[in-house]
Scaffold this motif. Structure first.
Motif, mmCIF file in Angstrom:
data_model
loop_
_atom_site.group_PDB
_atom_site.id
_atom_site.type_symbol
_atom_site.label_atom_id
_atom_site.label_comp_id
_atom_site.label_asym_id
_atom_site.label_seq_id
_atom_site.Cartn_x
_atom_site.Cartn_y
_atom_site.Cartn_z
ATOM 1 N N SER A 152 0.835 -1.204 0.000
ATOM 2 C CA SER A 152 0.000 0.000 0.000
ATOM 3 C C SER A 152 0.864 1.245 0.000
ATOM 4 O O SER A 152 2.036 1.230 0.397
ATOM 5 N N SER A 160 0.170 5.683 0.499
ATOM 6 C CA SER A 160 -0.754 6.785 0.727
ATOM 7 C C SER A 160 -0.042 8.099 0.435
ATOM 8 O O SER A 160 1.060 8.334 0.936
ATOM 9 N N GLN A 201 -0.646 12.536 -0.590
ATOM 10 C CA GLN A 201 -1.546 13.682 -0.546
ATOM 11 C C GLN A 201 -1.882 14.106 -1.975
ATOM 12 O O GLN A 201 -1.041 14.025 -2.888
ATOM 13 N N GLU A 202 -3.099 14.551 -2.165
ATOM 14 C CA GLU A 202 -3.515 15.064 -3.473
ATOM 15 C C GLU A 202 -2.538 16.141 -3.952
ATOM 16 O O GLU A 202 -2.116 17.001 -3.183
ATOM 17 N N SER A 243 3.014 10.259 -6.789
ATOM 18 C CA SER A 243 2.914 8.859 -6.347
ATOM 19 C C SER A 243 3.942 8.065 -7.128
ATOM 20 O O SER A 243 4.033 8.198 -8.355
ATOM 21 N N SER A 288 -0.957 13.627 -8.270
ATOM 22 C CA SER A 288 -1.902 12.597 -7.871
ATOM 23 C C SER A 288 -3.269 13.213 -7.587
ATOM 24 O O SER A 288 -3.372 14.324 -7.050
ATOM 25 N N PRO A 328 -7.470 12.236 -6.202
ATOM 26 C CA PRO A 328 -8.244 11.242 -5.439
ATOM 27 C C PRO A 328 -8.796 10.116 -6.301
ATOM 28 O O PRO A 328 -8.880 8.968 -5.864
ATOM 29 N N SER A 368 -6.997 6.698 -6.696
ATOM 30 C CA SER A 368 -7.037 5.688 -5.630
ATOM 31 C C SER A 368 -7.572 4.376 -6.193
ATOM 32 O O SER A 368 -8.707 4.299 -6.667
ATOM 33 N N GLN A 385 -3.719 5.092 -2.148
ATOM 34 C CA GLN A 385 -4.760 5.972 -1.624
ATOM 35 C C GLN A 385 -4.271 7.403 -1.747
ATOM 36 O O GLN A 385 -3.205 7.749 -1.227
ATOM 37 N N VAL A 386 -5.048 8.218 -2.441
ATOM 38 C CA VAL A 386 -4.720 9.630 -2.584
ATOM 39 C C VAL A 386 -5.689 10.422 -1.728
ATOM 40 O O VAL A 386 -6.895 10.412 -1.970
ATOM 41 N N LYS A 387 -5.142 11.103 -0.751
ATOM 42 C CA LYS A 387 -5.982 11.829 0.205
ATOM 43 C C LYS A 387 -6.213 13.261 -0.252
ATOM 44 O O LYS A 387 -5.266 13.929 -0.666
ATOM 45 N N PRO A 388 -7.478 13.716 -0.182
ATOM 46 C CA PRO A 388 -7.780 15.097 -0.606
ATOM 47 C C PRO A 388 -7.121 16.127 0.312
ATOM 48 O O PRO A 388 -6.807 15.842 1.458
#
Lengths: 117, 115
Positions: free
Chosen positions: B10, B12, B14-15, B19, B80, B82, B85, B112-115
Motif C-alpha cells: 500500500s 498513501s 496527498q492530493e 505517487s 496525484s 483522489p 485511488s 490511496q490519494v488523500k484530498p
C-alpha cells in the motif's frame, strides 16, 4: 458490446459441483486469455486462445479445469468437482492481436467471482 | 517463484503530490512491461506500457521508468488525484520468446490519494 463481458458476475457452488464461466470477448478480437485472481493477489495466467485454437494451457492448475472457444469467439471455462481452493475471481481478457501494442494492452472483463462452499 | 514483485502492498499520498509505485522482476527474458489499474468489482484497466528497448514512456500524468540493469520499473503519477485511488498491478511479458503473450502480474499496490 463495447467491452469484454463475463457471466455470471457471481457464482456460489457447493464443493464437488461443476461450474461453467462464460466470456464474450470484444468482437473481432483474435486473442483470448483466462486468468485466476485469488484474494489479495495479482491475476495468474490460466490459458490462451488464438481464435479457436488453445495454444497455451500451462496455467490450468489441474485436469479439473477445462477451457474451450469452439467458434473463435465466446469462451467457456469449466471447473469440474469444485474445491474450496478454486474460490477466486476468474478474469477473461481479449486482444485484437497477439502482439501487445504500446498503446493498447489487453482489455479485461469485470470477472466472475466464484465462491466454493 | 514470484517473477514479478511489488513489495509495497500500500501507498498513501496527498492530493497534488507525486505517487511512485515500484516493481521488480527476475526474468531477463521479459521484454514488455505494463501497468494496470483496478477498482473494486471491476477488471484491471490498462494504464501504460513500455518496451524493453526504452527506459521511459510518458502519457499525461503517468510516466513509467525502466531500469533493465536493476530489473526494476516504476510508475510515477503526478500530480496525484483522489480518483487515482485504486490497486495498481505491474505486469510483464516475454514477447520475443513466447507465442502466447501471457502476462505475469505482481501482487498489486493499493494507492490511496488523500484530498
Amino acid at each position: 458490446g463495447a467491452g469484454v463481458s463475463q457471466s455470471p458476475r457471481y457464482k456460489v457452488a457447493k464443493r464437488g459441483q461443476d461450474v461453467a464461466l462464460r466470456c464474450d470477448p470484444i468482437s473481432g478480437h483474435v486473442s483470448l486469455f483466462w486468468y485466476q485472481q485469488a484474494l489479495g493477489q495479482g491475476p495468474e495466467f490460466l490459458t490462451y486462445f488464438q481464435n479457436e485454437a488453445q495454444l497455451d494451457k500451462s496455467g490450468l492448475p489441474s485436469d479439473r479445469f477445462f477451457a474451450e472457444r469452439p467458434e473463435g469467439s465466446v469462451s467457456t471455462l469449466k471447473i469440474q468437482r469444485t474445491q474450496q481452493e478454486d474460490s477466486a475471481v476468474y478474469l477473461c481478457a481479449s486482444s485484437l492481436d497477439l502482439r501487445i501494442s504500446i498503446n493498447y494492452g489487453y482489455t479485461f472483463g469485470s470477472g466472475t467471482r466464484l465462491t466454493v462452499v | 517463484d514470484q517473477q514479478v514483485k511489488q513489495n509495497s502492498p500500500s501507498l498513501s499520498v496527498q492530493e497534488g503530490r507525486i505517487s511512485i509505485l515500484n516493481c521488480d522482476y527476475t526474468n531477463s527474458m521479459f521484454d514488455y512491461f505494463l501497468w494496470y489499474k483496478k477498482y473494486p468489482a471491476e477488471g484491471p484497466t490498462f494504464l501504460i506500457s513500455i518496451s524493453s528497448i526504452k527506459d521511459k514512456n510518458e502519457d499525461g500524468r503517468f510516466t513509467v521508468f525502466l531500469n533493465k540493469s536493476a530489473k526494476h520499473l516504476s510508475l510515477h503519477i503526478v500530480p496525484s488525484q483522489p480518483g487515482d485511488s485504486a490497486v495498481y498491478f505491474c505486469a510483464a511479458s516475454a514477447q520475443r520468446s513466447s507465442n502466447t503473450g501471457k502476462l505475469i502480474f505482481g501482487q498489486g499496490t493499493t494507492l490511496q490519494v488523500k484530498p
